[in-house]
Scaffold this active site. Structure first.
Site, PDB file in Angstrom:
ATOM      1  N   TYR A 219      18.191  14.202  12.159  1.00  0.00           N
ATOM      2  CA  TYR A 219      19.468  13.563  12.516  1.00  0.00           C
ATOM      3  C   TYR A 219      20.009  12.758  11.326  1.00  0.00           C
ATOM      4  CZ  TYR A 219      22.603   9.903  14.076  1.00  0.00           C
ATOM      5  OH  TYR A 219      23.667   9.038  14.156  1.00  0.00           O
TER       6      TYR A 219
ATOM      7  N   GLY B 259       7.714   5.822  12.375  1.00  0.00           N
ATOM      8  CA  GLY B 259       9.027   6.042  11.748  1.00  0.00           C
ATOM      9  C   GLY B 259       9.935   4.827  11.758  1.00  0.00           C
TER      10      GLY B 259
ATOM     11  N   THR C 141       8.295  -1.822  26.403  1.00  0.00           N
ATOM     12  CA  THR C 141       7.270  -2.062  25.386  1.00  0.00           C
ATOM     13  C   THR C 141       7.942  -2.494  24.088  1.00  0.00           C
ATOM     14  OG1 THR C 141       5.875  -0.356  26.369  1.00  0.00           O
ATOM     15  CG2 THR C 141       5.347  -1.023  24.115  1.00  0.00           C
TER      16      THR C 141
ATOM     17  N   LYS D  35      23.504  13.056   8.642  1.00  0.00           N
ATOM     18  CA  LYS D  35      24.471  12.025   8.224  1.00  0.00           C
ATOM     19  C   LYS D  35      24.547  11.954   6.697  1.00  0.00           C
ATOM     20  CE  LYS D  35      25.762  10.935  12.307  1.00  0.00           C
ATOM     21  NZ  LYS D  35      27.089  11.380  12.765  1.00  0.00           N
TER      22      LYS D  35
ATOM     23  N   SER E 231      25.825   6.483   9.453  1.00  0.00           N
ATOM     24  CA  SER E 231      24.797   5.665  10.111  1.00  0.00           C
ATOM     25  C   SER E 231      23.966   4.937   9.067  1.00  0.00           C
ATOM     26  CB  SER E 231      23.906   6.623  10.912  1.00  0.00           C
ATOM     27  OG  SER E 231      22.676   6.027  11.234  1.00  0.00           O
TER      28      SER E 231
ATOM     29  N   ASN F  60      33.184  18.405  23.893  1.00  0.00           N
ATOM     30  CA  ASN F  60      32.626  19.489  24.718  1.00  0.00           C
ATOM     31  C   ASN F  60      31.752  18.945  25.855  1.00  0.00           C
ATOM     32  OD1 ASN F  60      30.329  18.674  23.397  1.00  0.00           O
ATOM     33  ND2 ASN F  60      29.804  20.689  22.559  1.00  0.00           N
TER      34      ASN F  60
HETATM   35  P1  NAD Z   1      27.773  10.002  22.071  1.00  0.00           P
HETATM   36  O1  NAD Z   1      26.782  11.088  22.262  1.00  0.00           O
HETATM   37  O2  NAD Z   1      28.009   9.059  23.195  1.00  0.00           O
HETATM   38  O3  NAD Z   1      29.200  10.625  21.665  1.00  0.00           O
HETATM   39  C1  NAD Z   1      29.303  11.801  20.899  1.00  0.00           C
HETATM   40  C2  NAD Z   1      30.236  12.740  21.651  1.00  0.00           C
HETATM   41  O4  NAD Z   1      30.411  13.929  20.879  1.00  0.00           O
HETATM   42  C3  NAD Z   1      29.670  13.146  23.012  1.00  0.00           C
HETATM   43  O5  NAD Z   1      30.626  12.872  24.016  1.00  0.00           O
HETATM   44  C4  NAD Z   1      29.410  14.659  22.869  1.00  0.00           C
HETATM   45  O6  NAD Z   1      29.635  15.326  24.089  1.00  0.00           O
HETATM   46  C5  NAD Z   1      30.392  15.041  21.766  1.00  0.00           C
HETATM   47  N1  NAD Z   1      29.992  16.212  20.974  1.00  0.00           N
HETATM   48  C6  NAD Z   1      28.807  16.434  20.363  1.00  0.00           C
HETATM   49  N2  NAD Z   1      28.839  17.613  19.716  1.00  0.00           N
HETATM   50  C7  NAD Z   1      30.073  18.146  19.931  1.00  0.00           C
HETATM   51  C8  NAD Z   1      30.699  19.361  19.532  1.00  0.00           C
HETATM   52  N3  NAD Z   1      30.060  20.280  18.799  1.00  0.00           N
HETATM   53  N4  NAD Z   1      31.984  19.585  19.921  1.00  0.00           N
HETATM   54  C9  NAD Z   1      32.645  18.661  20.684  1.00  0.00           C
HETATM   55  N5  NAD Z   1      32.096  17.517  21.098  1.00  0.00           N
HETATM   56  C10 NAD Z   1      30.817  17.266  20.719  1.00  0.00           C
HETATM   57  O7  NAD Z   1      27.371   9.214  20.746  1.00  0.00           O
HETATM   58  P2  NAD Z   1      27.925   7.841  20.182  1.00  0.00           P
HETATM   59  O8  NAD Z   1      26.867   6.832  20.331  1.00  0.00           O
HETATM   60  O9  NAD Z   1      29.269   7.589  20.704  1.00  0.00           O
HETATM   61  O10 NAD Z   1      28.008   8.211  18.648  1.00  0.00           O
HETATM   62  C11 NAD Z   1      29.220   8.601  18.042  1.00  0.00           C
HETATM   63  C12 NAD Z   1      28.953   8.922  16.583  1.00  0.00           C
HETATM   64  O11 NAD Z   1      28.423   7.756  15.957  1.00  0.00           O
HETATM   65  C13 NAD Z   1      27.950  10.022  16.330  1.00  0.00           C
HETATM   66  O12 NAD Z   1      28.359  10.766  15.215  1.00  0.00           O
HETATM   67  C14 NAD Z   1      26.667   9.270  16.035  1.00  0.00           C
HETATM   68  O13 NAD Z   1      25.799  10.029  15.246  1.00  0.00           O
HETATM   69  C15 NAD Z   1      27.211   8.082  15.291  1.00  0.00           C
HETATM   70  N6  NAD Z   1      26.331   6.903  15.323  1.00  0.00           N
HETATM   71  C16 NAD Z   1      25.944   6.393  16.517  1.00  0.00           C
HETATM   72  C17 NAD Z   1      25.113   5.281  16.544  1.00  0.00           C
HETATM   73  C18 NAD Z   1      24.620   4.711  17.855  1.00  0.00           C
HETATM   74  O14 NAD Z   1      23.638   3.947  17.847  1.00  0.00           O
HETATM   75  N7  NAD Z   1      25.261   5.013  18.996  1.00  0.00           N
HETATM   76  C19 NAD Z   1      24.697   4.692  15.350  1.00  0.00           C
HETATM   77  C20 NAD Z   1      25.136   5.247  14.143  1.00  0.00           C
HETATM   78  C21 NAD Z   1      25.958   6.348  14.144  1.00  0.00           C
HETATM   79  C1  WQD Z   2      15.799  -1.036  17.742  1.00  0.00           C
HETATM   80  C2  WQD Z   2      14.525  -1.870  17.667  1.00  0.00           C
HETATM   81  C3  WQD Z   2      12.508  -0.603  17.955  1.00  0.00           C
HETATM   82  C4  WQD Z   2      13.119   0.441  22.147  1.00  0.00           C
HETATM   83  C5  WQD Z   2      18.442   4.088  16.018  1.00  0.00           C
HETATM   84  C6  WQD Z   2      18.575   5.275  15.111  1.00  0.00           C
HETATM   85  C7  WQD Z   2      19.595   5.006  14.043  1.00  0.00           C
HETATM   86  C8  WQD Z   2      20.921   4.562  14.661  1.00  0.00           C
HETATM   87  C9  WQD Z   2      20.723   3.421  15.599  1.00  0.00           C
HETATM   88  C10 WQD Z   2      22.313   6.480  15.019  1.00  0.00           C
HETATM   89  C11 WQD Z   2      13.423  -1.176  16.883  1.00  0.00           C
HETATM   90  C12 WQD Z   2      12.678  -1.610  19.061  1.00  0.00           C
HETATM   91  C13 WQD Z   2      13.296  -0.088  20.883  1.00  0.00           C
HETATM   92  C14 WQD Z   2      12.044  -0.044  22.944  1.00  0.00           C
HETATM   93  C15 WQD Z   2      11.436  -1.545  21.171  1.00  0.00           C
HETATM   94  N1  WQD Z   2      21.518   5.602  15.432  1.00  0.00           N
HETATM   95  N2  WQD Z   2      12.471  -1.057  20.408  1.00  0.00           N
HETATM   96  N3  WQD Z   2      11.248  -1.027  22.415  1.00  0.00           N
HETATM   97  O1  WQD Z   2      15.583   2.692  15.759  1.00  0.00           O
HETATM   98  O2  WQD Z   2      17.018   0.809  14.849  1.00  0.00           O
HETATM   99  O3  WQD Z   2      18.021   2.982  15.256  1.00  0.00           O
HETATM  100  O4  WQD Z   2      19.725   3.769  16.578  1.00  0.00           O
HETATM  101  O5  WQD Z   2      22.682   6.670  13.893  1.00  0.00           O
HETATM  102  O6  WQD Z   2      19.762   6.188  13.334  1.00  0.00           O
HETATM  103  O7  WQD Z   2      17.317   5.524  14.509  1.00  0.00           O
HETATM  104  O8  WQD Z   2      17.381   1.600  17.187  1.00  0.00           O
HETATM  105  O9  WQD Z   2      17.540   0.767  19.475  1.00  0.00           O
HETATM  106  O10 WQD Z   2      15.856   2.588  18.960  1.00  0.00           O
HETATM  107  O11 WQD Z   2      15.458   0.284  18.130  1.00  0.00           O
HETATM  108  O12 WQD Z   2      10.681  -2.418  20.762  1.00  0.00           O
HETATM  109  O13 WQD Z   2      11.810   0.421  24.073  1.00  0.00           O
HETATM  110  O14 WQD Z   2      14.014  -2.031  18.986  1.00  0.00           O
HETATM  111  O15 WQD Z   2      11.167  -0.529  17.554  1.00  0.00           O
HETATM  112  O16 WQD Z   2      12.745  -2.148  16.178  1.00  0.00           O
HETATM  113  P1  WQD Z   2      16.874   2.001  15.705  1.00  0.00           P
HETATM  114  P2  WQD Z   2      16.575   1.369  18.528  1.00  0.00           P
END
Ligand code: NAD
Ligand code: WQD
Length: 343
Positions: free
Chosen positions: A150, A298, A217, A154, A125, A33
């Site tokens: 969030y 956190g 930072t 998951k 995640s 979307n």
């Molecule tokens: P992203 O936001 O780049 O991609 C998610 C996509 O889903 C977006 O393009 C958004 O527009 C679409 N979307 C969201 N809700 C929707 C809905 N209701 N209908 C249709 N489309 C929808 O995020 P990403 O980094 O590519 O993450 C992909 C998945 O991986 C997510 O589920 C995220 O939670 C998970 N994940 C990401 C990370 C990370 O650090 N990037 C880490 C762990 C897990």
């Molecule tokens: C990484 C490290 C910060 C920014 C998050 C989500 C997790 C998963 C992955 C989706 C940490 C440090 C960061 C900055 C810093 N996502 N940092 N200065 O917190 O491990 O995980 O993304 O599922 O759910 O919580 O990732 O990239 O934010 O941080 O010092 O400006 O970098 O403290 O130690 P995080 P992050």
């Protein structure tokens, strides 16, 4: 040719996974979307693969529209990336996160059941582990209290899929628990292009180096770690992408041991914030302007994955390391900044 639905296909990990799926002979349809993306990702995919991927601009919370996609196409598998993913935003707007991430998952699962789509992969995640005590974490490590709504979506998502798999024995699913995906495709045609200002470490580093931010930072240098900064498991987004292809092949070839399995997806090594900055400075040749600041509320002190299960069962291995992550993320940042200047 097997046909795969990629939800969230215009997003960061979804777009990279589409490239890997196409490279491995899959036909891909996307639904997104564009709440956190736009259709330019599909142009980037076209540049890389020569293929135009069809995207349905549909909100997966709309069951009728979602079901119509499943009725129109005939999928062999679904990779469900679509979700909202900002930790901070989820704290402020928990109901929006629960509604979007849970309703969309329920709708996609209902459609899989309705249309006999037997192979399902879910983006989970490492945040499901919360503040895990024993490192590295294995898939057997239990969930800890979620640090934010969030992360709770998951945990709930995984539990919903597990319960769903009990009566729906014909549907095989995998929950992939990503650690810290970062970096971009080598070509720099696609990369992370979130609509929100990034808060993750790697894009904050590249934005600082390019001058979009004055300084970075480091959140805490007094932790009980080798250099005082937090430790994470950074994995290149193309390695994450390839793990999805391997997971899908694993399901399609019926190599799964149960019809609901879980895999960690990291590199299997911890890298500190200061080490990540040093890797960036090495590959870019730029000195990063950073300050040592307070701890971020956190934050988990250290987390990294045990990767034995994915390596042995999915026959998957990482090709990239932290320097590759920084090199490709930096290239993507430079290309994006040039195109903004030109427009
Ligand atoms: P992203 O936001 O780049 O991609 C998610 C996509 O889903 C977006 O393009 C958004 O527009 C679409 N979307 C969201 N809700 C929707 C809905 N209701 N209908 C249709 N489309 C929808 O995020 P990403 O980094 O590519 O993450 C992909 C998945 O991986 C997510 O589920 C995220 O939670 C998970 N994940 C990401 C990370 C990370 O650090 N990037 C880490 C762990 C897990
Ligand atoms: C990484 C490290 C910060 C920014 C998050 C989500 C997790 C998963 C992955 C989706 C940490 C440090 C960061 C900055 C810093 N996502 N940092 N200065 O917190 O491990 O995980 O993304 O599922 O759910 O919580 O990732 O990239 O934010 O941080 O010092 O400006 O970098 O403290 O130690 P995080 P992050």
């Amino acid at each position: 040719m097997k046909k795969v639905l990629v939800t969230g296909g215009c997003g960061y990990i979804g777009s990279h996974t589409i490239v890997d799926l196409i490279d491995n002979g899959f036909e891909v349809i996307s639904v997104d979307n564009n709440s956190n993306s736009d259709l330019r990702a599909l142009n980037g995919i076209h540049e890389i693969t020569g293929q135009r991927v069809k995207n349905y601009t549909v909100d997966l919370c709309d069951y009728e529209k979602t079901e119509k996609i499943f009725r129109t196409e005939n999928f062999d598998g679904v990779i469900h990336f679509a979700a909202l993913k900002s930790v901070g935003e989820s704290v402020g707007q928990p109901l929006w996160y629960f509604e979007n991430n849970i309703i969309s998952l329920l709708n996609v699962l209902k459609c899989c059941k309705e249309h006999n789509v037997e192979n399902f992969i879910f983006s989970s995640s490492c945040s499901v582990y919360g503040n895990a005590k024993d490192l590295p974490v294995t898939e057997a490590t239990g969930f800890s209290t979620a640090e934010c709504p969030y992360a709770r979506t998951k945990q709930m998502g995984e539990q919903i899929i597990e319960d769903f798999s009990v009566p729906n024995k014909n549907i095989k699913s995998i929950n992939l628990r990503y650690f810290n995906p970062a970096g971009a495709h080598e070509s720099a045609h696609i990369g992370e292009a979130s609509k929100h200002p990034p808060t993750n470490l790697v894009p904050v580093i590249t934005e600082t180096a390019i001058g979009k931010r004055d300084s970075l930072t480091v959140f805490g240098d007094d932790y009980d770690t080798r250099d005082g900064s937090c430790i994470r498991d950074y994995i290149h987004v193309m390695d994450v992408a390839n793990a999805h292809t391997k997971a899908l092949q694993y399901l399609l070839e019926d190599r799964n041991e149960s019809n609901c399995e879980v895999f960690n997806l990291g590199i299997g090594e911890g890298v500190s914030v200061l080490e990540a900055i040093a890797a960036f400075e090495k590959v870019s040749g730029k000195k990063l302007n950073y300050i040592l600041g307070d701890r971020r509320p956190g934050d988990v002190v250290a987390i990294y994955a045990n990767m034995d299960k994915a390596k042995s069962k999915l026959q998957w291995e990482c090709k990239f390391n932290i320097e590759d992550i920084m090199r490709t993320a930096w290239k993507w940042e430079e290309v994006r900044s040039e195109s903004v200047l030109q427009n």
